[in-house]
Design a protein around this motif. Sequence first.
Motif, PDB file in Angstrom:
ATOM      1  N   SER A  20       0.802  -1.241   0.000  1.00 34.39           N
ATOM      2  CA  SER A  20       0.000   0.000   0.000  1.00 34.39           C
ATOM      3  C   SER A  20       0.825   1.276   0.000  1.00 34.39           C
ATOM      4  O   SER A  20       0.407   2.288   0.537  1.00 34.39           O
ATOM      5  N   THR A  21       1.978   1.243  -0.596  1.00 35.98           N
ATOM      6  CA  THR A  21       2.761   2.464  -0.792  1.00 35.98           C
ATOM      7  C   THR A  21       3.298   2.476  -2.218  1.00 35.98           C
ATOM      8  O   THR A  21       3.359   1.442  -2.874  1.00 35.98           O
ATOM      9  N   THR A  22       3.662   3.651  -2.691  1.00 35.45           N
ATOM     10  CA  THR A  22       4.212   3.778  -4.041  1.00 35.45           C
ATOM     11  C   THR A  22       5.700   3.459  -4.013  1.00 35.45           C
ATOM     12  O   THR A  22       6.455   4.051  -3.244  1.00 35.45           O
ATOM     13  N   THR A  23       6.112   2.507  -4.845  1.00 35.13           N
ATOM     14  CA  THR A  23       7.534   2.215  -5.004  1.00 35.13           C
ATOM     15  C   THR A  23       8.090   3.167  -6.047  1.00 35.13           C
ATOM     16  O   THR A  23       7.570   3.259  -7.161  1.00 35.13           O
ATOM     17  N   VAL A  24       9.141   3.882  -5.679  1.00 29.50           N
ATOM     18  CA  VAL A  24       9.772   4.836  -6.590  1.00 29.50           C
ATOM     19  C   VAL A  24      10.807   4.135  -7.457  1.00 29.50           C
ATOM     20  O   VAL A  24      10.886   4.367  -8.656  1.00 29.50           O
ATOM     21  N   GLY A  25      11.598   3.266  -6.850  1.00 29.83           N
ATOM     22  CA  GLY A  25      12.642   2.588  -7.610  1.00 29.83           C
ATOM     23  C   GLY A  25      13.497   1.709  -6.734  1.00 29.83           C
ATOM     24  O   GLY A  25      13.069   1.254  -5.678  1.00 29.83           O
ATOM     25  N   THR A  26      14.743   1.517  -7.186  1.00 26.19           N
ATOM     26  CA  THR A  26      15.676   0.616  -6.534  1.00 26.19           C
ATOM     27  C   THR A  26      17.056   1.259  -6.467  1.00 26.19           C
ATOM     28  O   THR A  26      17.461   1.974  -7.391  1.00 26.19           O
ATOM     29  N   ILE A  27      17.789   0.981  -5.398  1.00 27.08           N
ATOM     30  CA  ILE A  27      19.191   1.387  -5.302  1.00 27.08           C
ATOM     31  C   ILE A  27      19.979   0.468  -6.235  1.00 27.08           C
ATOM     32  O   ILE A  27      19.979  -0.751  -6.052  1.00 27.08           O
ATOM     33  N   ILE A  28      20.610   1.041  -7.254  1.00 24.86           N
ATOM     34  CA  ILE A  28      21.355   0.199  -8.210  1.00 24.86           C
ATOM     35  C   ILE A  28      22.862   0.282  -8.008  1.00 24.86           C
ATOM     36  O   ILE A  28      23.601  -0.546  -8.547  1.00 24.86           O
ATOM     37  N   ALA A  29      23.329   1.263  -7.237  1.00 26.99           N
ATOM     38  CA  ALA A  29      24.763   1.383  -6.971  1.00 26.99           C
ATOM     39  C   ALA A  29      24.976   2.314  -5.790  1.00 26.99           C
ATOM     40  O   ALA A  29      24.121   3.136  -5.459  1.00 26.99           O
ATOM     41  N   ILE A  30      26.133   2.164  -5.178  1.00 27.20           N
ATOM     42  CA  ILE A  30      26.582   3.085  -4.132  1.00 27.20           C
ATOM     43  C   ILE A  30      27.942   3.585  -4.580  1.00 27.20           C
ATOM     44  O   ILE A  30      28.859   2.784  -4.807  1.00 27.20           O
ATOM     45  N   GLU A  31      28.051   4.898  -4.777  1.00 28.34           N
ATOM     46  CA  GLU A  31      29.281   5.482  -5.310  1.00 28.34           C
ATOM     47  C   GLU A  31      29.887   6.436  -4.292  1.00 28.34           C
ATOM     48  O   GLU A  31      29.212   7.349  -3.809  1.00 28.34           O
ATOM     49  N   LYS A  32      31.161   6.216  -3.996  1.00 28.87           N
ATOM     50  CA  LYS A  32      31.864   7.067  -3.030  1.00 28.87           C
ATOM     51  C   LYS A  32      32.819   7.989  -3.767  1.00 28.87           C
ATOM     52  O   LYS A  32      33.583   7.547  -4.616  1.00 28.87           O
ATOM     53  N   THR A  33      32.730   9.269  -3.435  1.00 26.75           N
ATOM     54  CA  THR A  33      33.687  10.251  -3.944  1.00 26.75           C
ATOM     55  C   THR A  33      34.557  10.653  -2.770  1.00 26.75           C
ATOM     56  O   THR A  33      34.414  10.122  -1.667  1.00 26.75           O
ATOM     57  N   SER A  34      35.435  11.613  -2.986  1.00 20.50           N
ATOM     58  CA  SER A  34      36.299  12.041  -1.884  1.00 20.50           C
ATOM     59  C   SER A  34      35.506  12.663  -0.744  1.00 20.50           C
ATOM     60  O   SER A  34      35.905  12.608   0.405  1.00 20.50           O
ATOM     61  N   ARG A  35      34.361  13.237  -1.031  1.00 19.26           N
ATOM     62  CA  ARG A  35      33.591  13.939  -0.006  1.00 19.26           C
ATOM     63  C   ARG A  35      32.244  13.287   0.320  1.00 19.26           C
ATOM     64  O   ARG A  35      31.802  13.309   1.449  1.00 19.26           O
ATOM     65  N   TYR A  36      31.574  12.707  -0.678  1.00 16.39           N
ATOM     66  CA  TYR A  36      30.201  12.231  -0.493  1.00 16.39           C
ATOM     67  C   TYR A  36      30.047  10.769  -0.892  1.00 16.39           C
ATOM     68  O   TYR A  36      30.769  10.275  -1.750  1.00 16.39           O
ATOM     69  N   THR A  37      29.058  10.136  -0.280  1.00 17.06           N
ATOM     70  CA  THR A  37      28.609   8.813  -0.716  1.00 17.06           C
ATOM     71  C   THR A  37      27.243   9.005  -1.342  1.00 17.06           C
ATOM     72  O   THR A  37      26.334   9.544  -0.713  1.00 17.06           O
ATOM     73  N   TYR A  38      27.121   8.597  -2.608  1.00 19.90           N
ATOM     74  CA  TYR A  38      25.868   8.750  -3.348  1.00 19.90           C
ATOM     75  C   TYR A  38      25.172   7.403  -3.475  1.00 19.90           C
ATOM     76  O   TYR A  38      25.818   6.387  -3.753  1.00 19.90           O
ATOM     77  N   TYR A  39      23.864   7.428  -3.301  1.00 23.25           N
ATOM     78  CA  TYR A  39      23.017   6.253  -3.505  1.00 23.25           C
ATOM     79  C   TYR A  39      22.297   6.469  -4.833  1.00 23.25           C
ATOM     80  O   TYR A  39      21.516   7.401  -4.986  1.00 23.25           O
ATOM     81  N   VAL A  40      22.604   5.614  -5.799  1.00 21.99           N
ATOM     82  CA  VAL A  40      22.091   5.748  -7.150  1.00 21.99           C
ATOM     83  C   VAL A  40      20.755   5.025  -7.228  1.00 21.99           C
ATOM     84  O   VAL A  40      20.664   3.829  -6.935  1.00 21.99           O
ATOM     85  N   ILE A  41      19.715   5.762  -7.641  1.00 24.34           N
ATOM     86  CA  ILE A  41      18.356   5.238  -7.661  1.00 24.34           C
ATOM     87  C   ILE A  41      17.840   5.203  -9.092  1.00 24.34           C
ATOM     88  O   ILE A  41      17.880   6.225  -9.793  1.00 24.34           O
ATOM     89  N   LYS A  42      17.366   4.028  -9.515  1.00 17.13           N
ATOM     90  CA  LYS A  42      16.724   3.900 -10.827  1.00 17.13           C
ATOM     91  C   LYS A  42      15.232   3.868 -10.585  1.00 17.13           C
ATOM     92  O   LYS A  42      14.720   3.042  -9.823  1.00 17.13           O
ATOM     93  N   ILE A  43      14.518   4.782 -11.254  1.00 16.64           N
ATOM     94  CA  ILE A  43      13.078   4.885 -11.093  1.00 16.64           C
ATOM     95  C   ILE A  43      12.403   3.720 -11.809  1.00 16.64           C
ATOM     96  O   ILE A  43      12.769   3.400 -12.943  1.00 16.64           O
ATOM     97  N   LYS A  44      11.440   3.104 -11.174  1.00 18.30           N
ATOM     98  CA  LYS A  44      10.776   1.915 -11.735  1.00 18.30           C
ATOM     99  C   LYS A  44       9.937   2.242 -12.938  1.00 18.30           C
ATOM    100  O   LYS A  44       9.510   3.309 -13.192  1.00 18.30           O
TER     101      LYS A  44
END
Length: 170
Positions: free
Chosen positions: A146-170
């Motif tokens: 009973s909730t809207t699924t937006v997508g899935t985490i397809i990768a986790i990418e680390k840069t020198s400063r940030y960690t990004y969670y890559v989301i692919k929309i369904k």
Amino acid sequence: MAHGVVRTDGMSGTDVRADLVSFKFYAGASDSVETAIDNGNVVKIGALLVGEREVYKATKFKKGTPLSELALVANPEVMHDEHKHNLSDFENEAGTEVRGYILRSGNVFSVTADALNAAAAIAVDNVVELADDETKLTVVSTATASTTTVGTIIAIEKTSRYTYYVIKIK
């Protein structure tokens, strides 16, 4: 306090202007108070603001909001305070017009953890979905009924400063 950081590399609004939207964010009692919002959050796009041609009213979403009514907050980071230099210092101030990307199936974007709600460590293949009365996407291990699924985490990418969670929309 760190603010959300967003990358819009795989969003159709990067090349297709029709997938961009301008809005002002409202929260509080009856969604009537102009409110600050972080990049990387998601809002529900409502009606045009009175007297405006292209600026919409945006509010928090509900867990059943259709993807077609949602936009990813991704305004250019222009720092007005000379003491702030990092992307995670940026916040869209209350009352300002903000740029958003309409969520389209197959699009990909990346956000930092500050733009997400997660009860456990975020991992590849986690599901990204909506919660009630929120602007942050929720990350869970399996989809909730009973909730809207937006997508899935397809990768986790680390840069020198940030960690990004890559989301692919369904």
